[in-house]
Write an enzyme that holds these catalytic residues in place. Sequence first.
Site, short mmCIF file in Angstrom:
data_model
loop_
_atom_site.label_atom_id
_atom_site.label_comp_id
_atom_site.label_asym_id
_atom_site.label_seq_id
_atom_site.Cartn_x
_atom_site.Cartn_y
_atom_site.Cartn_z
N LYS A 86 -34.15 66.64 61.33
CA LYS A 86 -34.70 67.99 61.16
C LYS A 86 -35.56 68.34 62.37
O LYS A 86 -36.34 67.51 62.85
CB LYS A 86 -35.50 68.04 59.87
CG LYS A 86 -36.02 69.41 59.46
CD LYS A 86 -36.74 69.29 58.12
CE LYS A 86 -37.37 70.60 57.67
NZ LYS A 86 -38.05 70.46 56.37
N SER A 161 -37.16 73.71 53.02
CA SER A 161 -37.00 74.03 54.41
C SER A 161 -35.98 73.13 55.13
O SER A 161 -35.59 73.44 56.26
CB SER A 161 -38.36 73.91 55.11
OG SER A 161 -38.86 72.59 55.08
N SER A 185 -38.86 70.59 49.83
CA SER A 185 -37.98 70.84 50.96
C SER A 185 -36.90 69.80 51.19
O SER A 185 -36.03 70.00 52.03
CB SER A 185 -38.81 71.00 52.24
OG SER A 185 -39.60 72.16 52.18
#
Length: 476
Positions: A86, A161, A185
């Site tokens: 990420k 996210s 997330s």
Amino acid sequence: MTNAPIWQWSAVDTAAAIRNNQVTSEEVVRAHLDRMQEANPALNAVVVDLGASAMQAAKAADEALAASKRGGGAVGPLHGVPVTIKINIDVEGQANSNGVVAFKDNIAPGDSPVTANLKKAGAIIIGLTNTPEFSLRGFTDNPLHGLTRNPWNADVTCGGSSGGAGASIAAGIGTIAHGNDIGGSLRWPAHCNGIATIKPTQGRIPAFNPSATAERPLMAQFMSSQGPLARHVADVRLGLEVMAQRDPRDPWYVPAPLTRPKPAGPIKVALAKIPEDMATDRGVIALQRKAADHLADAGYAVSEVEVPDLNKVWQLWCDLIMTEVRVLQQDQMLATTSADFQKTFRGFIALANQLDQAGYMKAIAERSRHIRNWMTFLEQYPLVVMPTTVRKTPEVNADLGGDQRVKDLFWNDLRFISSMNVLGLPAAVVPVGLDEGLPVGVQIVGSRYREDMCLDAAEAIERKAGILVRQLWQRR
């Protein structure tokens, strides 16, 4: 394994095939890069393509494996296996933008602990995945890299996210994706994309960004966890093992064993009652109850039970995190973010009680009471099955619909998810099935440092429900 394309193999099988010389790392990485070129343009899940360096690393991995066989040495558990990171943790030489235009040149001077641990295990990073600005939305869109789509249906969200991580894994790009979770997330994208994950206990996986210019607020450190997303629960377990290796840069790291003796069977499981004020969708709840039936069939003793203080725990999470943001981060966020981010941000602020100094200190103290209540509850019921969301997966950027829409999403729909962050408890998500063509997952919560029990239960559900993304691939 051999009948499926390489990009569909599990991480466990891929690593074994490379170690046993059934396939080379170069072949594996090339297959995943080809899959990325095929699937990613429609998804925008991977926003930094590291294919060139990945192929160099794959060649080096194959040479290292040959040398280890000649010399009798061992290779890492993910040797030669492709993964993604990420874009909000540091990968040396790459920009940690966190989805913010102003940070597009924030080049990492070194690797974060997760990145370093994956590399030490032999994993090969093939790309960086998308996140919303400051990773502070449940929907993955930003002005720097754009919108990430859900591979099951482009009109609904891939979550956030870690939405880029979730969408990429479901699409077959990489075997394990890194993500992180301060309010859901990891678990929300896993639900939306039909994959598995674990939010570990706070302190299980070390965290630090060498590029950071300031430390995160205290409760943000305590409520955030790094973790793996994957198509198979066994791959989540392997990713957890690799990521959880010690790093001295995280003072909160806890070297707890990854497995411990199980309670005498049958293990009691609490199926969490849904609060009366929550609006729910029947099909979603039915599938989550089906997960409880799968556990009962596997020998767990399941009872429907009300969990401790869910509403107060969620509000405490919201109050603490938004107070810290308002005091320490709001000015920077508002100066560097888009109008879309600020619209959602106002919705979050409206949900929170803004605490003064005394209120903040009292809230931290209150957190200990809630953790104690849950730990006591988990002595009686070592596992809790609860929803990820109680409603259907919403449309793309649904949180831009105003303050009431934000409240509906995060207070009503996702209340069971974010509450677990303030408690610091481990929580796995595993898909159960499809409702109107969209994935539905279930959350399994355990006591501190009992990720092993959460994943055991997730595997029991997976054995009944199957690997959901195979249905996605059959559509193509």
